[in-house]
Design a protein around this motif. Sequence first.
Motif, mmCIF file in Angstrom:
data_model
loop_
_atom_site.group_PDB
_atom_site.id
_atom_site.type_symbol
_atom_site.label_atom_id
_atom_site.label_comp_id
_atom_site.label_asym_id
_atom_site.label_seq_id
_atom_site.Cartn_x
_atom_site.Cartn_y
_atom_site.Cartn_z
ATOM 1 N N MET A 39 66.554 0.853 158.866
ATOM 2 C CA MET A 39 65.698 1.638 157.924
ATOM 3 C C MET A 39 64.758 0.704 157.191
ATOM 4 S SD MET A 39 66.258 3.525 154.226
ATOM 5 C CE MET A 39 68.077 3.664 154.425
ATOM 6 N N HIS A 40 65.178 -0.584 157.009
ATOM 7 C CA HIS A 40 64.439 -1.518 156.542
ATOM 8 C C HIS A 40 63.243 -1.787 157.313
ATOM 9 C CE1 HIS A 40 63.918 -6.031 155.088
ATOM 10 N NE2 HIS A 40 63.288 -5.368 154.376
ATOM 11 N N LEU A 77 60.943 8.837 156.931
ATOM 12 C CA LEU A 77 62.096 8.288 156.520
ATOM 13 C C LEU A 77 63.155 9.817 157.085
ATOM 14 C CD1 LEU A 77 61.930 6.192 153.535
ATOM 15 C CD2 LEU A 77 63.060 5.480 155.623
ATOM 16 N N LYS A 78 62.475 10.839 156.498
ATOM 17 C CA LYS A 78 63.407 12.278 156.695
ATOM 18 C C LYS A 78 63.352 12.577 157.883
ATOM 19 C CE LYS A 78 63.985 16.668 154.587
ATOM 20 N NZ LYS A 78 63.414 17.568 153.576
ATOM 21 N N ARG A 79 62.139 12.426 158.558
ATOM 22 C CA ARG A 79 62.041 12.768 160.234
ATOM 23 C C ARG A 79 62.988 11.805 160.964
ATOM 24 N NH1 ARG A 79 57.010 12.153 160.485
ATOM 25 N NH2 ARG A 79 56.973 10.089 161.377
ATOM 26 N N GLU A 80 63.139 10.470 160.668
ATOM 27 C CA GLU A 80 64.149 9.702 161.352
ATOM 28 C C GLU A 80 65.430 9.709 161.213
ATOM 29 O OE1 GLU A 80 62.900 7.250 163.448
ATOM 30 O OE2 GLU A 80 60.939 8.234 163.568
ATOM 31 N N GLY A 81 65.847 10.772 160.048
ATOM 32 C CA GLY A 81 67.184 10.922 159.875
ATOM 33 C C GLY A 81 67.863 10.271 158.897
ATOM 34 N N HIS A 82 66.880 9.729 157.823
ATOM 35 C CA HIS A 82 67.462 9.032 156.462
ATOM 36 C C HIS A 82 67.709 9.857 155.311
ATOM 37 C CE1 HIS A 82 67.349 5.039 158.862
ATOM 38 N NE2 HIS A 82 66.225 5.535 159.432
ATOM 39 N N GLY A 83 67.351 11.004 155.422
ATOM 40 C CA GLY A 83 67.321 11.957 154.193
ATOM 41 C C GLY A 83 66.222 11.989 153.529
ATOM 42 N N HIS A 130 67.688 -4.189 149.739
ATOM 43 C CA HIS A 130 66.256 -4.696 149.947
ATOM 44 C C HIS A 130 65.309 -4.198 148.842
ATOM 45 C CE1 HIS A 130 67.313 -6.428 153.680
ATOM 46 N NE2 HIS A 130 67.946 -5.358 153.976
ATOM 47 N N MET A 131 64.494 -4.697 148.407
ATOM 48 C CA MET A 131 63.170 -4.202 147.728
ATOM 49 C C MET A 131 62.146 -4.748 148.211
ATOM 50 S SD MET A 131 61.894 -5.161 143.722
ATOM 51 C CE MET A 131 63.522 -4.839 143.047
ATOM 52 N N VAL A 132 61.136 -3.642 148.629
ATOM 53 C CA VAL A 132 59.948 -3.808 149.264
ATOM 54 C C VAL A 132 58.810 -3.523 148.501
ATOM 55 C CG1 VAL A 132 58.348 -3.083 151.144
ATOM 56 C CG2 VAL A 132 60.927 -3.376 151.455
ATOM 57 N N ILE A 133 57.861 -4.503 148.220
ATOM 58 C CA ILE A 133 56.798 -4.312 147.177
ATOM 59 C C ILE A 133 55.448 -4.375 147.918
ATOM 60 C CG2 ILE A 133 55.526 -5.090 145.044
ATOM 61 C CD1 ILE A 133 58.333 -6.563 144.696
ATOM 62 N N ALA A 134 54.646 -3.319 147.810
ATOM 63 C CA ALA A 134 53.280 -3.473 148.617
ATOM 64 C C ALA A 134 52.204 -2.761 147.868
ATOM 65 C CB ALA A 134 53.419 -2.543 149.718
ATOM 66 N N SER A 135 50.995 -3.045 148.122
ATOM 67 C CA SER A 135 49.718 -2.544 147.439
ATOM 68 C C SER A 135 48.952 -1.684 148.252
ATOM 69 C CB SER A 135 48.886 -3.692 146.985
ATOM 70 O OG SER A 135 49.555 -4.613 145.952
ATOM 71 N N ALA A 167 50.008 7.845 140.640
ATOM 72 C CA ALA A 167 50.084 6.815 141.564
ATOM 73 C C ALA A 167 49.310 5.328 141.387
ATOM 74 C CB ALA A 167 49.266 7.607 142.844
ATOM 75 N N ASP A 168 49.751 5.067 140.134
ATOM 76 C CA ASP A 168 49.380 3.824 140.051
ATOM 77 C C ASP A 168 50.367 2.836 140.498
ATOM 78 O OD1 ASP A 168 46.958 3.892 138.702
ATOM 79 O OD2 ASP A 168 48.014 4.393 136.737
ATOM 80 N N TRP A 169 51.755 3.351 140.349
ATOM 81 C CA TRP A 169 52.992 2.564 140.593
ATOM 82 C C TRP A 169 53.896 3.910 140.968
ATOM 83 C CZ3 TRP A 169 56.451 -0.571 136.714
ATOM 84 C CH2 TRP A 169 57.367 -0.905 137.371
ATOM 85 N N VAL A 170 54.120 3.755 142.381
ATOM 86 C CA VAL A 170 55.266 4.896 142.926
ATOM 87 C C VAL A 170 56.359 3.944 143.358
ATOM 88 C CG1 VAL A 170 55.424 6.652 144.684
ATOM 89 C CG2 VAL A 170 53.073 6.356 143.622
ATOM 90 N N LEU A 171 57.473 4.442 142.825
ATOM 91 C CA LEU A 171 58.753 4.110 143.288
ATOM 92 C C LEU A 171 59.241 5.030 144.263
ATOM 93 C CD1 LEU A 171 61.394 2.194 142.822
ATOM 94 C CD2 LEU A 171 62.009 3.775 140.950
ATOM 95 N N ILE A 172 59.744 4.438 145.372
ATOM 96 C CA ILE A 172 60.652 5.141 146.345
ATOM 97 C C ILE A 172 62.160 4.771 146.390
ATOM 98 C CG2 ILE A 172 60.651 6.168 148.775
ATOM 99 C CD1 ILE A 172 57.763 5.367 148.707
ATOM 100 N N ASP A 173 62.765 5.703 146.325
ATOM 101 C CA ASP A 173 64.317 5.248 146.326
ATOM 102 C C ASP A 173 64.878 5.690 147.634
ATOM 103 O OD1 ASP A 173 67.076 4.701 146.215
ATOM 104 O OD2 ASP A 173 67.416 5.384 144.278
ATOM 105 N N ALA A 174 65.200 5.002 148.683
ATOM 106 C CA ALA A 174 65.594 5.371 149.955
ATOM 107 C C ALA A 174 67.108 5.093 150.160
ATOM 108 C CB ALA A 174 64.647 4.777 151.164
ATOM 109 N N GLY A 175 67.590 4.640 149.167
ATOM 110 C CA GLY A 175 69.197 4.153 149.199
ATOM 111 C C GLY A 175 69.314 2.907 149.346
ATOM 112 N N ASP A 176 69.340 2.398 150.705
ATOM 113 C CA ASP A 176 69.754 1.162 150.689
ATOM 114 C C ASP A 176 68.252 0.059 150.641
ATOM 115 O OD1 ASP A 176 72.280 1.508 151.667
ATOM 116 O OD2 ASP A 176 72.008 1.190 153.676
ATOM 117 N N VAL A 177 67.255 0.779 150.639
ATOM 118 C CA VAL A 177 65.940 -0.055 150.266
ATOM 119 C C VAL A 177 65.152 0.926 149.238
ATOM 120 C CG1 VAL A 177 63.530 -0.657 151.445
ATOM 121 C CG2 VAL A 177 65.748 -0.391 152.743
ATOM 122 N N VAL A 178 64.544 -0.051 148.310
ATOM 123 C CA VAL A 178 63.891 0.658 147.074
ATOM 124 C C VAL A 178 62.394 0.160 147.334
ATOM 125 C CG1 VAL A 178 63.279 0.527 144.726
ATOM 126 C CG2 VAL A 178 65.888 0.729 145.362
#
Length: 124
Positions: A12-13, A65-71, A42-47, A81-92
């Motif tokens: 997933m990472h 992520l949903k399409r690839e089976g990660h829920g 893991h924590m991923v940070i991007a701009s 949308a200045d700062w969006v946090l996505i909690d994908a479980g094992d990766v934030v």
Amino acid sequence: MTTIELAEPGSMHALILDQLDEDQAQDIVSIPLAGKSSMADHMVIASGRSTRQVAAMAQKLAERLKREGHGSSRIEGLPAADWVLIDAGDVVIHLFRPEVRSFYNLERMWGFGEDAPATAGGQG
């Protein structure tokens, strides 16, 4: 693409890093959290260059992520949308506009980045 560590192919990472690269995210950083936090591996940070790009990257990433089976991922901060946090479980994932990212400087808080103290994270 700049990452602190290499992602395991097929994970997933790796999918997240690939999607962000495909969406032309800027300054992608991946911070390993194993042994530092129980919230994720893991924590991923991007701009993104604008709020529109940040929102589009977040939505596309959650859809993939949903399409690839990660829920379903939890998403916070999408309306502004200045700062969006996505909690994908094992990766934030944290997606920022550049000005907001430099203000909060999460890389430094977790002991990574140019402004981090040399002793942070066991380096030194």
